[in-house]
Design an enzyme around this catalytic site. Structure first.
Site, PDB file in Angstrom:
ATOM      1  N   TYR A   6       0.816  -1.225   0.000  1.00 14.71           N
ATOM      2  CA  TYR A   6       0.000   0.000   0.000  1.00 14.71           C
ATOM      3  C   TYR A   6       0.845   1.269   0.000  1.00 14.71           C
ATOM      4  CZ  TYR A   6      -3.452  -3.396   1.753  1.00 14.71           C
ATOM      5  OH  TYR A   6      -4.252  -4.493   1.932  1.00 14.71           O
ATOM      6  N   TYR A 133     -14.693  -4.312   2.543  1.00 14.81           N
ATOM      7  CA  TYR A 133     -13.333  -4.771   2.236  1.00 14.81           C
ATOM      8  C   TYR A 133     -13.260  -6.256   2.564  1.00 14.81           C
ATOM      9  CZ  TYR A 133      -8.360  -5.583   2.247  1.00 14.81           C
ATOM     10  OH  TYR A 133      -7.111  -6.107   1.976  1.00 14.81           O
ATOM     11  N   ASP A 223     -17.912 -12.509   6.697  1.00 17.14           N
ATOM     12  CA  ASP A 223     -16.458 -12.401   6.677  1.00 17.14           C
ATOM     13  C   ASP A 223     -16.054 -11.841   8.030  1.00 17.14           C
ATOM     14  OD1 ASP A 223     -13.850 -11.644   6.477  1.00 17.14           O
ATOM     15  OD2 ASP A 223     -14.062 -10.502   4.619  1.00 17.14           O
ATOM     16  N   LYS A 250      -6.736 -13.776  10.447  1.00 11.54           N
ATOM     17  CA  LYS A 250      -6.040 -12.871  11.366  1.00 11.54           C
ATOM     18  C   LYS A 250      -5.843 -13.472  12.761  1.00 11.54           C
ATOM     19  CE  LYS A 250      -7.362  -8.557   9.064  1.00 11.54           C
ATOM     20  NZ  LYS A 250      -6.115  -7.949   8.651  1.00 11.54           N
TER      21      LYS A 250
HETATM   22  C1  LIG Z   1     -12.765  -8.294   6.636  1.00 11.30           C
HETATM   23  C2  LIG Z   1     -11.506  -8.771   5.979  1.00 11.30           C
HETATM   24  N1  LIG Z   1     -11.555  -9.787   5.123  1.00 11.30           N
HETATM   25  C3  LIG Z   1     -10.451 -10.263   4.520  1.00 11.30           C
HETATM   26  C4  LIG Z   1      -9.219  -9.695   4.739  1.00 11.30           C
HETATM   27  C5  LIG Z   1      -8.016 -10.206   4.030  1.00 11.30           C
HETATM   28  O1  LIG Z   1      -7.192 -10.942   4.882  1.00 11.30           O
HETATM   29  P1  LIG Z   1      -5.663 -11.199   4.489  1.00 11.30           P
HETATM   30  O2  LIG Z   1      -4.964  -9.899   4.574  1.00 11.30           O
HETATM   31  O3  LIG Z   1      -5.196 -12.204   5.510  1.00 11.30           O
HETATM   32  O4  LIG Z   1      -5.661 -11.764   3.104  1.00 11.30           O
HETATM   33  C6  LIG Z   1      -9.114  -8.622   5.625  1.00 11.30           C
HETATM   34  C7  LIG Z   1      -7.815  -7.979   5.886  1.00 11.30           C
HETATM   35  O5  LIG Z   1      -7.723  -6.899   6.433  1.00 11.30           O
HETATM   36  C8  LIG Z   1     -10.287  -8.139   6.259  1.00 11.30           C
HETATM   37  O6  LIG Z   1     -10.260  -7.092   7.095  1.00 11.30           O
END
Ligand SMILES: Cc1ncc(COP(=O)(O)O)c(C=O)c1O
Length: 399
Positions: A6, A133, A223, A250
């Site tokens: 980024y 996101y 998610d 995470k």
């Molecule tokens: C809600 C959400 N989904 C998916 C992801 C993507 O995860 P990764 O960075 O482990 O690919 C993130 C990352 O910030 C997220 O906040």
């Protein structure tokens, strides 16, 4: 040469070089700072937690990795059994992968193929939220609505099969009325939209979404890569409203190794369970079910349970509210607090320019983005450390 995330490499400031990390603290050669964002919201138990270190070490002495294609092992079995027992409802079928983005890709693939397996080729659309996101891979960028990605998606061509709606019940009802025959799933970051600006919304929206998904036979995907493991003060938002597919990442491993899980309910699993090999889920990341990741994830969940993390998160929220009580500034649009997340949204992003080095000098690591200054601290933080983070945020406006 490292290509950093980024960042415009030509103009980016030098990153802080970390030489050690313990508890909530990150150490550079000359300073120490509280990690107020838990290494992108993942390191919930802090650094060098002895239980987590031991879980990795003891597995490392046996074997660090074997593939899951044609093989299995105790750490993945234990983690899958634990998740099956621990997660709400019949979210029992765990598909592992190596990152949150891939975990979301798997969920989207599952939802599409669930209907294809029934011979229904009409359900090609995905309903998603504005400001969503879900990751940085192409499909997750498409279902996402991150303004930083718009220009690259325009070059590639916007996907007409993705419909974005705001977190408002009338918009939700209208989308279902119009598109229900073509929708395979509705994907959301439940209650808290993270990278889209720490936007918080009401549970009634999710309850209504569940009703509509049931009414029109559309799969609901949560998610919870960011919200899972207590960030919204619920263990999972899925404890409040049950999705058909849940994605975790995470904090799944306490942030110690990248890993994710896409967990389906019985209905979804049964849509693939067949004598016909064509109905199988064709996916298999090399490092899925990695034994080190599974061992540390199992230990992390046990810590979460035995050390009553939900009380810790409740306490973090209480202190945060106390500390922010009565605080305002004309440059601030809104202050939002939910569980272990606080966000100060400013009207103009230039107001936050220079905050990172200001915070560094106050012993806090922070990474504001766009108009958002936020903290998502490790849950093991002490009251004094938490106050230091919050007072640094306030001090920026009080200079
Ligand atoms: C809600 C959400 N989904 C998916 C992801 C993507 O995860 P990764 O960075 O482990 O690919 C993130 C990352 O910030 C997220 O906040």
């Amino acid at each position: 040469m490292i290509w950093y995330p980024y960042q415009q490499m030509k103009t980016m400031p030098a990153p802080y070089k970390i030489v050690d990390a313990k508890g909530v603290w990150l150490y550079t050669e000359e300073n120490r700072m509280i990690d107020s964002i838990s290494s992108w919201w993942s390191v919930i138990h802090g650094y060098q937690h002895p239980v987590l270190i031991e879980a990795i070490k003891s597995q490392l002495e046996r074997f660090p990795h074997v593939m899951l294609g044609g093989l299995t092992h105790e750490p993945v079995q234990k983690l899958s059994d634990k998740l099956e027992a621990w997660l709400p409802g019949d979210l029992n079928y765990c598909f592992f992968s190596d990152s949150g983005s891939v975990g979301v890709e798997v969920a989207l693939k599952m939802a599409l193929q669930y209907y294809v397996n029934q011979g229904n080729l009409e359900r090609t659309k995905v309903l998603s939220l504005t400001h969503a996101y879900h990751g940085d891979t192409f499909k997750t960028m498409e279902v996402g609505d991150d303004e930083d990605y718009h220009f690259i998606l325009e070059a590639y061509g916007q996907n007409p099969n993705i419909i974005h709606i705001p977190t408002k019940i009338p918009a939700l009802e209208e989308a279902f009325l119009r598109f229900h025959k073509e929708l395979n799933c509705f994907i959301v970051e439940p209650l808290l939209q993270g990278a889209g600006g720490m936007r918080m919304y009401d549970i009634s929206f999710l309850k209504r979404a569940r009703e509509l998904c049931d009414q029109y036979d559309v799969l609901l995907i949560f998610d919870e890569v960011a919200t899972g493991f207590g960030r919204t003060r619920h263990r999972f938002v899925a404890d409040q409203v049950l999705p058909d597919i849940l994605v975790l990442g995470k904090a799944l491993t306490g942030g110690y190794i990248g890993h994710a899980a896409t967990i389906a309910n019985q209905k979804v699993y049964k849509g693939f369970y067949d004598d016909n090999p064509d109905k199988a889920l064709m996916h298999g990341p090399t490092f899925m079910g990695n034994p080190l990741a599974c061992s540390v994830a199992f230990a992390s969940i046990e810590l979460f349970e035995t050390e009553d993390y939900l009380s810790k998160i409740h306490h973090i929220e209480t202190i945060t509210r106390q500390e922010m009580q009565g605080f305002m500034d004309e440059r601030i649009k809104e202050i939002r607090i939910l569980g272990g997340c606080i966000c100060i949204e400013v009207y103009d992003s230039s107001v936050l320019k220079g905050y990172q080095s200001f915070a560094y000098n106050q012993g806090v690591f922070s990474r504001p983005f766009l108009n958002y200054l936020y903290a998502m601290v490790p849950y093991i933080i002490t009251d004094d450390e938490l106050r230091q983070v919050l007072q640094t945020m306030k001090a920026w406006f009080q200079r």
